[in-house]
Design a protein around this motif. Sequence first.
Motif, PDB file in Angstrom:
ATOM      1  N   GLU A 183       0.815  -1.212   0.000  1.00 47.60           N
ATOM      2  CA  GLU A 183       0.000   0.000   0.000  1.00 47.60           C
ATOM      3  C   GLU A 183       0.852   1.266   0.000  1.00 47.60           C
ATOM      4  OE1 GLU A 183      -3.342  -0.170  -0.263  1.00 47.60           O
ATOM      5  OE2 GLU A 183      -3.110  -2.341  -0.342  1.00 47.60           O
ATOM      6  N   ALA A 184       2.135   1.149   0.308  1.00 50.98           N
ATOM      7  CA  ALA A 184       3.004   2.326   0.372  1.00 50.98           C
ATOM      8  C   ALA A 184       3.199   2.912  -1.020  1.00 50.98           C
ATOM      9  CB  ALA A 184       4.345   1.948   0.987  1.00 50.98           C
ATOM     10  N   PRO A 185       3.065   4.228  -1.164  1.00 55.77           N
ATOM     11  CA  PRO A 185       3.201   4.862  -2.481  1.00 55.77           C
ATOM     12  C   PRO A 185       4.538   4.558  -3.159  1.00 55.77           C
ATOM     13  CG  PRO A 185       2.276   6.407  -0.901  1.00 55.77           C
ATOM     14  CD  PRO A 185       2.682   5.188  -0.138  1.00 55.77           C
ATOM     15  N   LEU A 186       5.639   4.567  -2.416  1.00 58.21           N
ATOM     16  CA  LEU A 186       6.937   4.296  -3.026  1.00 58.21           C
ATOM     17  C   LEU A 186       7.018   2.857  -3.543  1.00 58.21           C
ATOM     18  CD1 LEU A 186       9.728   5.412  -3.703  1.00 58.21           C
ATOM     19  CD2 LEU A 186      10.520   4.528  -1.526  1.00 58.21           C
ATOM     20  N   VAL A 187       6.448   1.920  -2.817  1.00 61.47           N
ATOM     21  CA  VAL A 187       6.447   0.515  -3.244  1.00 61.47           C
ATOM     22  C   VAL A 187       5.603   0.369  -4.510  1.00 61.47           C
ATOM     23  CG1 VAL A 187       5.803  -1.836  -2.604  1.00 61.47           C
ATOM     24  CG2 VAL A 187       6.887  -0.339  -0.916  1.00 61.47           C
ATOM     25  N   GLN A 188       4.481   1.054  -4.568  1.00 60.79           N
ATOM     26  CA  GLN A 188       3.647   0.999  -5.769  1.00 60.79           C
ATOM     27  C   GLN A 188       4.379   1.591  -6.973  1.00 60.79           C
ATOM     28  OE1 GLN A 188      -0.142   2.766  -4.757  1.00 60.79           O
ATOM     29  NE2 GLN A 188      -0.735   1.010  -3.517  1.00 60.79           N
ATOM     30  N   LYS A 189       5.169   2.646  -6.746  1.00 59.02           N
ATOM     31  CA  LYS A 189       5.961   3.227  -7.837  1.00 59.02           C
ATOM     32  C   LYS A 189       7.026   2.241  -8.315  1.00 59.02           C
ATOM     33  CE  LYS A 189       5.569   8.119  -6.733  1.00 59.02           C
ATOM     34  NZ  LYS A 189       6.283   9.341  -6.328  1.00 59.02           N
ATOM     35  N   ILE A 190       7.653   1.538  -7.373  1.00 55.33           N
ATOM     36  CA  ILE A 190       8.673   0.543  -7.734  1.00 55.33           C
ATOM     37  C   ILE A 190       8.051  -0.562  -8.579  1.00 55.33           C
ATOM     38  CG2 ILE A 190      10.163  -1.279  -6.804  1.00 55.33           C
ATOM     39  CD1 ILE A 190      10.778   0.635  -4.466  1.00 55.33           C
ATOM     40  N   ILE A 191       6.877  -1.049  -8.167  1.00 55.40           N
ATOM     41  CA  ILE A 191       6.196  -2.107  -8.916  1.00 55.40           C
ATOM     42  C   ILE A 191       5.859  -1.610 -10.318  1.00 55.40           C
ATOM     43  CG2 ILE A 191       4.088  -3.505  -9.049  1.00 55.40           C
ATOM     44  CD1 ILE A 191       4.176  -3.632  -5.952  1.00 55.40           C
ATOM     45  N   GLN A 192       5.336  -0.397 -10.429  1.00 58.60           N
ATOM     46  CA  GLN A 192       5.002   0.162 -11.745  1.00 58.60           C
ATOM     47  C   GLN A 192       6.251   0.318 -12.609  1.00 58.60           C
ATOM     48  OE1 GLN A 192       2.184   0.680 -13.431  1.00 58.60           O
ATOM     49  NE2 GLN A 192       1.270  -0.379 -11.693  1.00 58.60           N
ATOM     50  N   LYS A 193       7.341   0.756 -11.998  1.00 60.63           N
ATOM     51  CA  LYS A 193       8.592   0.934 -12.738  1.00 60.63           C
ATOM     52  C   LYS A 193       9.069  -0.403 -13.302  1.00 60.63           C
ATOM     53  CE  LYS A 193      12.936   3.410 -12.306  1.00 60.63           C
ATOM     54  NZ  LYS A 193      13.781   4.228 -11.431  1.00 60.63           N
ATOM     55  N   ILE A 194       8.977  -1.465 -12.505  1.00 58.07           N
ATOM     56  CA  ILE A 194       9.394  -2.790 -12.954  1.00 58.07           C
ATOM     57  C   ILE A 194       8.454  -3.291 -14.052  1.00 58.07           C
ATOM     58  CG2 ILE A 194       9.587  -5.214 -12.247  1.00 58.07           C
ATOM     59  CD1 ILE A 194      10.742  -4.184  -9.581  1.00 58.07           C
ATOM     60  N   LEU A 195       7.157  -3.083 -13.879  1.00 61.67           N
ATOM     61  CA  LEU A 195       6.199  -3.516 -14.903  1.00 61.67           C
ATOM     62  C   LEU A 195       6.417  -2.770 -16.214  1.00 61.67           C
ATOM     63  CD1 LEU A 195       2.913  -3.839 -12.809  1.00 61.67           C
ATOM     64  CD2 LEU A 195       4.280  -5.685 -13.776  1.00 61.67           C
ATOM     65  N   ASN A 196       6.673  -1.477 -16.141  1.00 55.82           N
ATOM     66  CA  ASN A 196       6.908  -0.675 -17.351  1.00 55.82           C
ATOM     67  C   ASN A 196       8.215  -1.066 -18.016  1.00 55.82           C
ATOM     68  OD1 ASN A 196       4.504   0.684 -17.021  1.00 55.82           O
ATOM     69  ND2 ASN A 196       5.433   2.387 -15.904  1.00 55.82           N
ATOM     70  N   LYS A 197       9.209  -1.430 -17.222  1.00 50.16           N
ATOM     71  CA  LYS A 197      10.498  -1.858 -17.768  1.00 50.16           C
ATOM     72  C   LYS A 197      10.305  -3.154 -18.578  1.00 50.16           C
ATOM     73  CE  LYS A 197      15.174  -3.064 -16.305  1.00 50.16           C
ATOM     74  NZ  LYS A 197      16.044  -3.284 -15.140  1.00 50.16           N
ATOM     75  N   GLY A 198       9.446  -4.042 -18.089  1.00 57.13           N
ATOM     76  CA  GLY A 198       9.156  -5.288 -18.793  1.00 57.13           C
ATOM     77  C   GLY A 198       8.437  -5.069 -20.106  1.00 57.13           C
ATOM     78  N   LYS A 199       7.594  -4.035 -20.168  1.00 57.51           N
ATOM     79  CA  LYS A 199       6.856  -3.731 -21.397  1.00 57.51           C
ATOM     80  C   LYS A 199       7.744  -3.105 -22.449  1.00 57.51           C
ATOM     81  CE  LYS A 199       2.375  -2.975 -19.217  1.00 57.51           C
ATOM     82  NZ  LYS A 199       1.335  -1.980 -18.910  1.00 57.51           N
ATOM     83  N   ALA A 200       8.801  -2.407 -22.016  1.00 58.18           N
ATOM     84  CA  ALA A 200       9.691  -1.730 -22.955  1.00 58.18           C
ATOM     85  C   ALA A 200      10.524  -2.710 -23.767  1.00 58.18           C
ATOM     86  CB  ALA A 200      10.616  -0.775 -22.195  1.00 58.18           C
TER      87      ALA A 200
END
Length: 101
Positions: free
Chosen positions: A83-100
């Motif tokens: 639920e932590a905003p920074l953790v959610q940003k990390i997850i999104q960053k990893i997911l976006n890196k996989g899409k690239a």
Amino acid sequence: MAPTTSLFLRSAMLLLLLLVATHRQATGAVLATELRCQCVKTLQRIDFKTIQSLKVTPPGPHCTQTEVIATLKNGQDVCLNPEAPLVQKIIQKILNKGKAN
């Protein structure tokens, strides 16, 4: 064959079957540790550069909450608060890196 010998053989076979079943359960995919939450304490933030890999486990029969476990570059596993905003940003960053890729 005497009745006591037959009883002994049956008991020995039953014991052998129990040992095999126990061994299968111990080496199978489902272990007792997987039937409960793995994260007791969670971190609110972590330096993204220290993360080697990230595992997100959705809620299920083993645990009612989403669990985020980060393996750090030093080999240590730490639990992050999903639920932590920074953790959610990390997850999104990893997911976006996989899409690239």
